[in-house]
Design a protein around this motif. Structure first.
Motif, PDB file in Angstrom:
ATOM      1  N   GLU A  42       0.845  -1.190   0.000  1.00 28.38           N
ATOM      2  CA  GLU A  42       0.000   0.000   0.000  1.00 28.38           C
ATOM      3  C   GLU A  42       0.883   1.244   0.000  1.00 28.38           C
ATOM      4  O   GLU A  42       1.861   1.332   0.761  1.00 28.38           O
ATOM      5  CB  GLU A  42      -0.917  -0.018   1.237  1.00 28.38           C
ATOM      6  CG  GLU A  42      -1.980   1.047   1.175  1.00 28.38           C
ATOM      7  CD  GLU A  42      -3.056   0.907   2.265  1.00 28.38           C
ATOM      8  OE1 GLU A  42      -3.205  -0.163   2.872  1.00 28.38           O
ATOM      9  OE2 GLU A  42      -3.757   1.915   2.477  1.00 28.38           O
ATOM     10  N   GLY A 102      -6.298   5.983   4.016  1.00 30.44           N
ATOM     11  CA  GLY A 102      -5.050   5.887   3.260  1.00 30.44           C
ATOM     12  C   GLY A 102      -4.113   7.061   3.498  1.00 30.44           C
ATOM     13  O   GLY A 102      -4.437   8.032   4.146  1.00 30.44           O
ATOM     14  N   LYS A 156      -8.075   3.338  -6.232  1.00 28.24           N
ATOM     15  CA  LYS A 156      -9.202   3.973  -5.517  1.00 28.24           C
ATOM     16  C   LYS A 156      -8.679   4.640  -4.254  1.00 28.24           C
ATOM     17  O   LYS A 156      -7.873   4.067  -3.513  1.00 28.24           O
ATOM     18  CB  LYS A 156     -10.250   2.925  -5.118  1.00 28.24           C
ATOM     19  CG  LYS A 156     -11.297   2.695  -6.190  1.00 28.24           C
ATOM     20  CD  LYS A 156     -12.520   1.952  -5.677  1.00 28.24           C
ATOM     21  CE  LYS A 156     -12.251   0.558  -5.141  1.00 28.24           C
ATOM     22  NZ  LYS A 156     -11.734  -0.411  -6.107  1.00 28.24           N
ATOM     23  N   ARG A 186      -8.764   6.073  -0.434  1.00 30.97           N
ATOM     24  CA  ARG A 186      -9.303   5.465   0.783  1.00 30.97           C
ATOM     25  C   ARG A 186      -9.264   6.466   1.916  1.00 30.97           C
ATOM     26  O   ARG A 186      -8.268   7.173   2.095  1.00 30.97           O
ATOM     27  CB  ARG A 186      -8.425   4.297   1.220  1.00 30.97           C
ATOM     28  CG  ARG A 186      -8.319   3.275   0.145  1.00 30.97           C
ATOM     29  CD  ARG A 186      -7.201   2.305   0.424  1.00 30.97           C
ATOM     30  NE  ARG A 186      -7.225   1.338  -0.677  1.00 30.97           N
ATOM     31  CZ  ARG A 186      -6.752   0.140  -0.613  1.00 30.97           C
ATOM     32  NH1 ARG A 186      -6.156  -0.286   0.479  1.00 30.97           N
ATOM     33  NH2 ARG A 186      -6.839  -0.674  -1.633  1.00 30.97           N
ATOM     34  N   GLU A 187     -10.302   6.421   2.704  1.00 36.36           N
ATOM     35  CA  GLU A 187     -10.369   7.342   3.835  1.00 36.36           C
ATOM     36  C   GLU A 187      -9.211   7.129   4.816  1.00 36.36           C
ATOM     37  O   GLU A 187      -8.665   8.081   5.361  1.00 36.36           O
ATOM     38  CB  GLU A 187     -11.699   7.145   4.567  1.00 36.36           C
ATOM     39  CG  GLU A 187     -12.013   8.316   5.431  1.00 36.36           C
ATOM     40  CD  GLU A 187     -13.473   8.355   5.842  1.00 36.36           C
ATOM     41  OE1 GLU A 187     -14.258   7.476   5.415  1.00 36.36           O
ATOM     42  OE2 GLU A 187     -13.811   9.266   6.599  1.00 36.36           O
ATOM     43  N   THR A 215      -5.157  10.543   1.660  1.00 38.78           N
ATOM     44  CA  THR A 215      -6.522  10.098   1.879  1.00 38.78           C
ATOM     45  C   THR A 215      -7.398  10.487   0.680  1.00 38.78           C
ATOM     46  O   THR A 215      -6.917  10.501  -0.454  1.00 38.78           O
ATOM     47  CB  THR A 215      -7.003  10.623   3.257  1.00 38.78           C
ATOM     48  OG1 THR A 215      -8.352  10.285   3.429  1.00 38.78           O
ATOM     49  CG2 THR A 215      -6.824  12.120   3.415  1.00 38.78           C
TER      50      THR A 215
END
Ligand code: GCB
Length: 542
Positions: free
Chosen positions: A88, A121, A116, A118-119, A124
């Motif tokens: 990631e 991430g 995509k 991600r909150e 973010t």
């Protein structure tokens, strides 16, 4: 994964029911973002599967690794049907050992990339840059002996530039070795004994010519272990602060900087090679810069190495940007992982003087605890650089600007983004504000500026005209001249770059127009104002 899904790596031959055919599917160039390779993918955010066959024969006794320099955002890697791992983070390298998975002959690599947002991430959901997806940097195989030189660090002691010191780290079963470190030009030829963990350190008296922006001196360095040999080019410098000053090699130094995204000149795609990087860096030099903030994520390694050869100092940053999920331990771990990957790749690059841990994050206790922990982590891995973040200024009473961020005590410099004359009042507000600072540390303006469409002249009272932008910089520089602790300026930004948030037709067209160059490399009027400031502040005015 579905049992007959993509990870099974099939071509469709009509005899087995499945809904894909790798063999006849469209291709993408790697390295490269997918958005600018196909109109269909321009706005795409989601999953794409890649497959690549390769022939290989591994020499007996050797080991093999597959290394991804970066892939945005989550990458799942399969080799010959076996899952190697999941990574990631879109801007840092990762690798897997495939010694036991590689086949003599034809191998099949299958990679699933998902960009995509991600909150939880890093970054973010919300960013002011294009979320270029795909395998954006190179992928390659690295064959090594069974015990090889995994890592080494070579630098001068931060307090004594006559001491060349460092370490070597072996990986493999034969940990107990003598490793030779040679820097022929300095007549250094030292032997280092590694311990049972394969680690050995050294410290050698020497008098290297120090790297600086006018003389970016690099030395050939050769490390030789029993079966392995590594060559690099390394420069030596010290960086420190003393009160409100930044000292490069013990001398006061002004950072005449520019912010840059990793986006190519002319066609605005992800930059991923030295030739593309060199164009951007030369544009910075032409503007009189000695320093580049690589915003807002680690750029490709060539960007740093090319800058090092050109005499450009670097600020390197992880993508902790805006509204991170501060309470989430998984997000913290992900931030720390990206920090470690960034430092691990570039810790021998002497031109990097600043590790930045965040950009414009709203102050609250969870965020400050998160970032304090991260700053401590950065210091514990690397004590040869400054630790910073791009903070934000506050107007504590009308026209009184300061910093109220508790991170001022944690970080080495007071770096912050201020947009007086753009998001914050009209440009003549610059003439009226006073600045004070909570601690005596060097002040570096990590962003300031405004937007202009190249060629759009008109009234200097109209936003997005070249006239407005140029006058904005004039007012800014007059204001900044009144800050005695000022140690650096980093205008936002080198060139116009793609952003999903910039939607005025005919002016922005999905480009953030704050570049001093247009996306086509044309110099805006404000370029000359910034250049004049840089030359004056670095004592190079014509
Ligand atoms: C900022 C951000 C940067 C944006 C810039 C802007 O403060 O750090 O990523 O692109 O402002 O243009 O608004």
């Amino acid at each position: 994964m579905r049992p007959n899904g993509f990870a099974r790596d099939r071509d469709f031959d009509g005899t087995v029911l499945q809904d894909y055919d790798f063999g006849s599917s469209p291709t993408l160039h790697v390295p490269g973002d997918w958005n600018t390779q196909s109109d269909k993918l321009y706005y795409y955010e989601g999953i794409l599967w890649y497959r690549r066959h390769f022939q290989y024969t591994l020499e007996s006794g050797n080991r093999l690794f597959i290394r991804f320099e970066a892939s945005n955002y989550e990458t799942v890697v399969f080799l010959n049907g076996k899952l190697l791992g999941v990574h990631e983070g879109g801007y840092t390298p990762f690798e897997y050992e495939i010694t036991d998975n590689v086949i003599s002959g034809d191998n099949s690599l299958v990679v699933r990339v998902d960009n995509k947002r991600r909150e939880d991430g890093v970054p973010t959901l919300n960013t002011d840059w294009w979320n270029y997806g795909g395998i954006t940097r190179s992928v390659y195989l690295v064959q090594t002996p069974s015990t090889f030189i995994r890592d080494y660090g070579i630098h001068v002691n931060p307090d004594n530039d006559r001491l060349v010191e460092g370490y070597v780290q072996l990986d493999g079963g034969e940990t107990d070795q003598t490793v030779n470190i040679s820097i022929p030009e300095l007549k250094i030829n030292a032997k280092v004994q590694t311990d049972s963990n394969g680690y050995g350190s050294f410290s050698i008296n020497s008098k290297p010519v120090l790297w600086d922006v006018d003389n970016p001196k690099l030395y050939d360095v050769i490390l030789t272990s029993k079966d392995d040999k590594v060559k690099d080019q390394i420069g030596f410098r010290t960086i420190k602060t003393d009160g409100t000053k930044i000292l490069l090699n013990g001398k006061e130094f002004f950072l005449a900087g520019i912010n840059a995204h990793e986006e190519t000149a002319f066609n605005s795609s992800r930059a991923n090679n030295a030739a593309q990087d060199a164009i951007l860096l030369q544009w910075a030099k032409d503007m009189g810069c000695n320093f580049v903030r690589l915003a807002h994520y680690p750029h490709n390694e060539d960007m740093v190495r090319t800058a090092e050869k050109m005499g450009l100092l670097i600020w390197s940053e992880i993508p902790l940007y805006w509204g991170i999920d501060w309470k989430n331990e998984k997000t913290y771990q992900l931030a720390e992982q990206q920090l470690e990957e960034m430092i691990s790749r570039d810790h021998n690059r002497c031109n990097i003087i600043i590790w930045s841990i965040a950009n414009e994050t709203a102050i609250n206790p969870d965020r400050t605890a998160f970032l304090t922990r991260l700053a401590e982590k950065a210091r514990s891995i690397d004590n040869t650089r400054l630790i910073a973040a791009a903070m934000q200024n506050r107007e504590i009473e009308p026209l009184h600007m300061t910093l109220t961020d508790p991170l001022c005590d944690v970080l080495d410099i007071l770096s912050f983004n201020e947009y007086i004359g753009w998001y914050d009042g009209p440009k003549d507000k610059c003439d009226k504000v006073k600045w004070t600072f909570p601690v005596d540390k060097p002040v570096v303006i990590s962003e300031f500026g405004g937007g202009a469409k190249y060629g759009n002249f008109g009234s200097s009272e109209h936003y997005f005209t070249e006239d407005y932008l140029d006058e904005l910089y004039e007012h800014q520089f007059q204001m900044l001249d009144r800050i005695p602790a000022l140690a650096g300026t980093i205008p936002w930004v080198l060139k116009d770059f793609r952003s999903p948030h910039r939607l005025i037709p005919g002016i922005q067209d999905e480009f953030n127009r704050k570049g001093l160059y247009s996306d086509q490399g044309q110099k805006k009027k404000a370029f000359y104002t910034v250049r004049a400031w840089n030359l004056r502040k670095t004592g190079k005015a014509e």
